[in-house]
Design a protein around this motif. Structure first.
Motif, PDB file in Angstrom:
ATOM      1  N   GLY A  39       0.785  -1.224   0.000  1.00  0.00           N
ATOM      2  CA  GLY A  39       0.000   0.000   0.000  1.00  0.00           C
ATOM      3  C   GLY A  39       0.817   1.274   0.000  1.00  0.00           C
ATOM      4  N   GLU A  40       2.140   1.170   0.076  1.00  0.00           N
ATOM      5  CA  GLU A  40       2.998   2.350   0.086  1.00  0.00           C
ATOM      6  C   GLU A  40       3.599   2.557  -1.308  1.00  0.00           C
ATOM      7  OE1 GLU A  40       6.786   4.268   2.582  1.00  0.00           O
ATOM      8  OE2 GLU A  40       5.986   2.283   3.091  1.00  0.00           O
ATOM      9  N   ILE A  41       3.615   3.829  -1.757  1.00  0.00           N
ATOM     10  CA  ILE A  41       4.086   4.158  -3.101  1.00  0.00           C
ATOM     11  C   ILE A  41       5.565   4.535  -3.066  1.00  0.00           C
ATOM     12  CG2 ILE A  41       3.746   5.649  -5.111  1.00  0.00           C
ATOM     13  CD1 ILE A  41       0.912   6.142  -4.112  1.00  0.00           C
ATOM     14  N   PHE A  42       6.313   3.944  -3.981  1.00  0.00           N
ATOM     15  CA  PHE A  42       7.733   4.271  -4.137  1.00  0.00           C
ATOM     16  C   PHE A  42       7.964   4.782  -5.556  1.00  0.00           C
ATOM     17  CE2 PHE A  42       7.453   1.097  -0.828  1.00  0.00           C
ATOM     18  CZ  PHE A  42       8.330   1.558   0.150  1.00  0.00           C
ATOM     19  N   PHE A  43       8.915   5.717  -5.685  1.00  0.00           N
ATOM     20  CA  PHE A  43       9.184   6.347  -6.972  1.00  0.00           C
ATOM     21  C   PHE A  43      10.633   6.073  -7.381  1.00  0.00           C
ATOM     22  CE2 PHE A  43       5.926   8.856  -4.802  1.00  0.00           C
ATOM     23  CZ  PHE A  43       4.911   8.819  -5.733  1.00  0.00           C
ATOM     24  N   PRO A  44      10.876   5.015  -8.138  1.00  0.00           N
ATOM     25  CA  PRO A  44      12.242   4.677  -8.559  1.00  0.00           C
ATOM     26  C   PRO A  44      12.877   5.792  -9.386  1.00  0.00           C
ATOM     27  CG  PRO A  44      10.721   2.862  -8.975  1.00  0.00           C
ATOM     28  CD  PRO A  44       9.890   4.044  -8.622  1.00  0.00           C
ATOM     29  N   ASP A  45      14.190   5.922  -9.244  1.00  0.00           N
ATOM     30  CA  ASP A  45      14.990   6.857 -10.041  1.00  0.00           C
ATOM     31  C   ASP A  45      16.124   6.038 -10.656  1.00  0.00           C
ATOM     32  OD1 ASP A  45      16.479   8.884 -11.135  1.00  0.00           O
ATOM     33  OD2 ASP A  45      17.123   9.738  -9.214  1.00  0.00           O
ATOM     34  N   THR A  46      15.816   5.373 -11.768  1.00  0.00           N
ATOM     35  CA  THR A  46      16.716   4.372 -12.348  1.00  0.00           C
ATOM     36  C   THR A  46      18.092   4.930 -12.687  1.00  0.00           C
ATOM     37  OG1 THR A  46      14.815   3.175 -13.246  1.00  0.00           O
ATOM     38  CG2 THR A  46      16.977   2.685 -14.204  1.00  0.00           C
ATOM     39  N   ASN A  47      18.160   6.117 -13.257  1.00  0.00           N
ATOM     40  CA  ASN A  47      19.459   6.663 -13.679  1.00  0.00           C
ATOM     41  C   ASN A  47      20.091   7.577 -12.628  1.00  0.00           C
ATOM     42  OD1 ASN A  47      17.950   8.992 -13.877  1.00  0.00           O
ATOM     43  ND2 ASN A  47      17.972   9.066 -16.129  1.00  0.00           N
ATOM     44  N   GLY A  48      19.450   7.705 -11.467  1.00  0.00           N
ATOM     45  CA  GLY A  48      20.038   8.451 -10.357  1.00  0.00           C
ATOM     46  C   GLY A  48      20.220   9.940 -10.602  1.00  0.00           C
TER      47      GLY A  48
END
Length: 305
Positions: free
Chosen positions: A285-294
């Motif tokens: 239920g928690e949203i995460f926002f990946p940052d693939t290229n940093g």
């Protein structure tokens, strides 16, 4: 003392299919009146509202005596009511920017009879309310004693309530307890009760809906807040309130890919051809926002990923 109100479940969860006057009117009307200068109009509106607050009171003694059956009523301080406490001494206020001219700010006055003990809605959520709308002369122009479902955000394809009412409702909470009764009704305990005094720039300004409303009128909305529901208008997995990237509680000016569709209505926020729902992660239920290229930009807002 616990305060209760009962309504049928079917009525509670039904979305209104008719237009109510606290919603924008999208019907074509007469030739629009040239708008007044919004800054000057804000000053005039504040003076009119403050004069009302200084000369009127609400039935606070009735609330103290019997909150279970309380209905908010305003009246003039005069005659046998000459000793009543004026509203100006009981209201709170917040600064709210104009959604059309963001250099203009309003002092939005609201009356918090009871905050409520449940969840506080986000500025873009759906809420379940009763309400009534009045002019400053206290004449009623619209109301609903049956709970209705409001969209707090107003925008293309998601018509909602006026900004002044939205900004007041989010200062309240819903019911502290909701009870399902054997007869199919719901009982609400300790819900929010209040009112807001809306300057025209946070209301209808020069474009009032059909009816008795005139351009540039200041209005009063009283309401009871029972419940709220977090909205995700584009069903992309990100609640709409989280798509307010510049934190101004206006969603129509957040458009990452500049395609004319604000992020809260755009299921591909960065326009890279990959839907937003596949560029975020939801775990328990928690949203995460990946940052693939940093690079400091989450994937769902980064067209290079």
């Amino acid at each position: 003392m616990m305060t209760k109100i009962k309504y049928g479940l079917a009525i509670l969860i039904a979305m209104l299919t008719i237009t109510i006057s606290c919603k924008k009117d999208e019907d074509d009307g007469p030739e629009p009146i040239p708008p007044r200068e919004r800054g000057a109009e804000a000053i005039r509106a504040q003076a009119e509202i403050e004069e009302f607050l200084e000369t009127h009171f609400y039935n606070y003694e009735d609330f103290q005596a019997d909150p279970e059956n309380f209905k908010l009523v305003f009246d003039t301080i005069a005659g046998e009511n000459a000793s009543k406490t004026p509203l100006i001494e009981q209201v709170s206020y917040k600064e709210v920017i104009d959604a059309v001219d963001m250099d203009v700010k309003y002092k939005l006055y609201y009356l918090k009879v009871r905050e409520g003990e449940g969840e506080r809605p986000n500025f873009s959520d759906y809420t379940i309310n009763t309400y009534d709308g009045r002019f400053l002369n206290l004449e009623l122009f619209d109301n609903s004693v049956i709970p209705v479902r409001f969209s707090l955000v107003d925008g293309p394809s998601s018509p909602g309530i006026i900004r002044g009412l939205q900004q007041a409702i989010i200062e309240f909470k819903g019911a502290g307890n909701v009870i399902s009764n054997p007869d199919g009704t719901l009982s609400f305990e300790d819900y929010g009760i209040g009112a807001v005094f809306v300057p025209s720039g946070l209301g209808y300004y020069q474009y009032p809906p059909a009816g008795d409303l005139l351009p540039y009128e200041q209005l009063i909305f009283s309401f009871e807040l029972f419940a709220s529901e977090v909205a995700d208008h584009d069903n992309d997995g990100i609640p709409s309130y989280m798509e307010d990237l510049n934190n101004n509680q206006i969603l129509t000016d957040d458009d990452t890919d500049d395609n004319g569709v604000p992020n809260y209505l755009d299921n591909d926020d960065d326009g890279d051809g990959r839907l937003t729902e596949y560029e975020i992660e939801i775990i328990d239920g928690e949203i995460f926002f990946p940052d693939t290229n940093g690079n400091g930009i989450p994937d769902y807002l980064d067209p290079t990923v």
